[in-house]
Design a protein around this motif. Structure first.
Motif, PDB file in Angstrom:
ATOM      1  N   PRO A  58       0.792  -1.231   0.000  1.00  0.00           N
ATOM      2  CA  PRO A  58       0.000   0.000   0.000  1.00  0.00           C
ATOM      3  C   PRO A  58       0.823   1.281   0.000  1.00  0.00           C
ATOM      4  CG  PRO A  58      -0.780  -1.543   1.677  1.00  0.00           C
ATOM      5  CD  PRO A  58       0.520  -2.079   1.175  1.00  0.00           C
ATOM      6  N   VAL A  59       2.037   1.206   0.537  1.00  0.00           N
ATOM      7  CA  VAL A  59       2.840   2.415   0.746  1.00  0.00           C
ATOM      8  C   VAL A  59       4.262   2.195   0.246  1.00  0.00           C
ATOM      9  CG1 VAL A  59       3.778   3.996   2.484  1.00  0.00           C
ATOM     10  CG2 VAL A  59       1.473   3.062   2.777  1.00  0.00           C
ATOM     11  N   SER A  60       4.802   3.218  -0.425  1.00  0.00           N
ATOM     12  CA  SER A  60       6.217   3.233  -0.796  1.00  0.00           C
ATOM     13  C   SER A  60       6.862   4.471  -0.193  1.00  0.00           C
ATOM     14  CB  SER A  60       6.390   3.254  -2.318  1.00  0.00           C
ATOM     15  OG  SER A  60       5.955   2.048  -2.886  1.00  0.00           O
ATOM     16  N   LEU A  61       8.087   4.317   0.250  1.00  0.00           N
ATOM     17  CA  LEU A  61       8.814   5.405   0.904  1.00  0.00           C
ATOM     18  C   LEU A  61       9.988   5.839   0.047  1.00  0.00           C
ATOM     19  CD1 LEU A  61       9.665   7.267   3.257  1.00  0.00           C
ATOM     20  CD2 LEU A  61      10.806   5.277   4.279  1.00  0.00           C
ATOM     21  N   SER A  62      10.076   7.154  -0.175  1.00  0.00           N
ATOM     22  CA  SER A  62      11.211   7.746  -0.874  1.00  0.00           C
ATOM     23  C   SER A  62      11.770   8.854   0.003  1.00  0.00           C
ATOM     24  CB  SER A  62      10.761   8.316  -2.227  1.00  0.00           C
ATOM     25  OG  SER A  62      11.831   8.906  -2.914  1.00  0.00           O
ATOM     26  N   VAL A  63      13.082   8.907   0.125  1.00  0.00           N
ATOM     27  CA  VAL A  63      13.721   9.916   0.961  1.00  0.00           C
ATOM     28  C   VAL A  63      14.570  10.832   0.082  1.00  0.00           C
ATOM     29  CG1 VAL A  63      15.290  10.355   2.881  1.00  0.00           C
ATOM     30  CG2 VAL A  63      13.774   8.369   2.944  1.00  0.00           C
ATOM     31  N   GLY A  64      14.258  12.120   0.101  1.00  0.00           N
ATOM     32  CA  GLY A  64      15.010  13.101  -0.668  1.00  0.00           C
ATOM     33  C   GLY A  64      15.781  14.031   0.250  1.00  0.00           C
ATOM     34  N   ILE A  65      17.036  14.261  -0.073  1.00  0.00           N
ATOM     35  CA  ILE A  65      17.891  15.113   0.763  1.00  0.00           C
ATOM     36  C   ILE A  65      17.719  16.574   0.355  1.00  0.00           C
ATOM     37  CG2 ILE A  65      20.277  15.656   1.355  1.00  0.00           C
ATOM     38  CD1 ILE A  65      20.942  12.719   1.060  1.00  0.00           C
ATOM     39  N   ILE A  66      17.473  17.420   1.335  1.00  0.00           N
ATOM     40  CA  ILE A  66      17.372  18.866   1.106  1.00  0.00           C
ATOM     41  C   ILE A  66      18.718  19.532   1.374  1.00  0.00           C
ATOM     42  CG2 ILE A  66      16.213  20.999   1.798  1.00  0.00           C
ATOM     43  CD1 ILE A  66      13.825  19.328   2.629  1.00  0.00           C
ATOM     44  N   GLU A  67      19.333  19.172   2.489  1.00  0.00           N
ATOM     45  CA  GLU A  67      20.633  19.726   2.855  1.00  0.00           C
ATOM     46  C   GLU A  67      21.501  18.639   3.476  1.00  0.00           C
ATOM     47  OE1 GLU A  67      20.231  23.019   5.472  1.00  0.00           O
ATOM     48  OE2 GLU A  67      19.042  24.234   4.093  1.00  0.00           O
ATOM     49  N   CYS A  68      22.757  18.613   3.057  1.00  0.00           N
ATOM     50  CA  CYS A  68      23.752  17.741   3.679  1.00  0.00           C
ATOM     51  C   CYS A  68      25.127  18.242   3.257  1.00  0.00           C
ATOM     52  CB  CYS A  68      23.540  16.277   3.315  1.00  0.00           C
ATOM     53  SG  CYS A  68      24.080  15.847   1.656  1.00  0.00           S
ATOM     54  N   TRP A 103       4.132  13.836   2.849  1.00  0.00           N
ATOM     55  CA  TRP A 103       5.550  14.095   3.068  1.00  0.00           C
ATOM     56  C   TRP A 103       5.766  15.109   4.196  1.00  0.00           C
ATOM     57  CZ3 TRP A 103       2.889  16.316  -1.009  1.00  0.00           C
ATOM     58  CH2 TRP A 103       2.946  17.697  -1.125  1.00  0.00           C
ATOM     59  N   TYR A 104       6.957  15.047   4.752  1.00  0.00           N
ATOM     60  CA  TYR A 104       7.344  15.980   5.799  1.00  0.00           C
ATOM     61  C   TYR A 104       8.862  15.985   5.917  1.00  0.00           C
ATOM     62  CZ  TYR A 104       6.861  11.424   8.125  1.00  0.00           C
ATOM     63  OH  TYR A 104       6.919  10.090   8.429  1.00  0.00           O
ATOM     64  N   VAL A 113      16.012  16.164   5.413  1.00  0.00           N
ATOM     65  CA  VAL A 113      15.474  15.299   4.353  1.00  0.00           C
ATOM     66  C   VAL A 113      13.958  15.407   4.288  1.00  0.00           C
ATOM     67  CG1 VAL A 113      17.386  13.680   4.631  1.00  0.00           C
ATOM     68  CG2 VAL A 113      15.221  13.249   5.826  1.00  0.00           C
ATOM     69  N   ILE A 114      13.431  15.000   3.156  1.00  0.00           N
ATOM     70  CA  ILE A 114      11.988  14.841   2.981  1.00  0.00           C
ATOM     71  C   ILE A 114      11.677  13.349   2.964  1.00  0.00           C
ATOM     72  CG2 ILE A 114      10.035  15.106   1.405  1.00  0.00           C
ATOM     73  CD1 ILE A 114      11.294  17.625   0.338  1.00  0.00           C
ATOM     74  N   ASP A 115      10.787  12.919   3.831  1.00  0.00           N
ATOM     75  CA  ASP A 115      10.245  11.566   3.762  1.00  0.00           C
ATOM     76  C   ASP A 115       8.952  11.638   2.951  1.00  0.00           C
ATOM     77  OD1 ASP A 115      12.246  10.442   5.297  1.00  0.00           O
ATOM     78  OD2 ASP A 115      11.166  10.684   7.173  1.00  0.00           O
ATOM     79  N   LEU A 116       8.970  11.037   1.783  1.00  0.00           N
ATOM     80  CA  LEU A 116       7.806  11.049   0.899  1.00  0.00           C
ATOM     81  C   LEU A 116       7.189   9.656   0.856  1.00  0.00           C
ATOM     82  CD1 LEU A 116       5.925  12.157  -1.345  1.00  0.00           C
ATOM     83  CD2 LEU A 116       7.741  11.587  -2.990  1.00  0.00           C
TER      84      LEU A 116
END
Length: 295
Positions: A58-68, A103-104, A113-116
């Motif tokens: 039902p759910v897929s998780l994608s993590v995007g980096i905003i700052e590092c 997302w948050y 990071v953004i957890d989508l």
């Protein structure tokens, strides 16, 4: 059977693809480029295909980096593509009634990071119903799936809604109840000695099709468990079907087709509870093509 399914996929998605092509013509080439890179990442690394086109995850998780400190090019591409995806309202309920993009942002001393979470509402509703006792045992007896989905639509963080339970997160991500409970116990160092045996608790991952660049779904579980074996078999078949189509499709259009419409489940096994199976199903479709309703 597989040929028939591929025909149905191409026939139905081509209709939606025409509408989506018209929408993309109004968007700048730069935005299309970045959105395409964004969806490629979701397909290849974050198992989005399972959630978009099938019913077991039902759910897929994608993590995007905003700052590092050392942000990679692929992270920058993902972030710009995600921002354009949101800007053009492909995440909105107006574009897709059956999917939620929840997302948050999270921050620690090194990363932001953004957890989508990409969420298939139909699959989620089914999961919440059949696993209602499990969800009630963790979230309380007042749990109900309507309230759960509404909170997600209102952008309440998924992990907050499930009280940061690794069990519930694992179930929603399609890892199975048994493996999710075992993983949380392992994280809490319960039964620790038991999991030193890798023949009992190991990384589970179906073999991907030849030359397929997409990472298969992977989780920790008991390789002899019937639940685990069933999941591995299902996910292997799903990836094979997805890969046959993905090679011939524009990834952005294919992704948007999935977000736009989820009435079709491409894996034959998922028809068992709604239709006839195997040859019987093929025979039914061929002889009654106008009466097929995949809802």
């Amino acid at each position: 059977m597989k040929v028939l399914l591929l025909f149905l996929i191409f026939f139905t998605t081509s209709l939606r693809g025409g509408v989506i092509n018209d929408m993309l013509e109004k968007i700048s080439p730069e935005e299309i480029f970045y959105m395409k890179e964004f969806v490629k990442t979701n397909f290849r690394w974050n198992q989005a295909a399972y959630t978009l086109y099938f019913s077991n995850k039902p759910v897929s998780l994608s993590v995007g980096i905003i700052e590092c400190p050392n942000m990679l090019l692929e992270d920058r591409l993902w972030l710009k593509g995600f921002n354009y995806f949101v800007k053009n309202n492909f995440h909105s309920k107006e574009f897709s009634e059956n999917f939620i993009c929840n997302w948050y942002e999270t921050t620690n001393e090194h990363f932001t990071v953004i957890d989508l979470f990409i969420i298939n509402k139909k699959s989620l509703k089914h999961c919440l119903k059949i696993k209602s006792n499990l969800f009630k045992s963790i979230l309380g007896e007042d749990f109900n799936y309507e309230s759960f989905i509404l909170q997600l639509e209102n952008q309440q963080p998924l992990e907050k809604i499930i009280k940061h339970s690794q069990v519930l997160l694992g179930v929603l991500l399609g890892f199975g109840e048994e493996s999710s409970i075992a993983f949380e116990n392992h994280q809490k160092q319960k039964w620790g000695h038991f999991f030193l045996r890798t023949d009992v608790y190991a990384v589970i991952s179906p073999t991907p099709p030849i030359d397929c660049p997409c990472e298969p779904i992977a989780f920790m579980g008991n390789p002899t468990s019937s639940e685990v074996l069933d999941l591995v078999s299902i996910y292997k078949k799903e990836m094979e079907i997805f890969w046959d189509i993905y090679q011939k499709k524009d990834p952005l259009i294919f992704f948007l087709e999935g977000i736009c419409e989820a009435d079709i489940d491409y894996l034959p096994i998922s028809f068992y509870s709604r239709w006839k199976s195997g040859v019987e199903f093929s025979y039914f479709v061929i002889n009654n093509p106008l009466s097929v309703n995949f809802k």
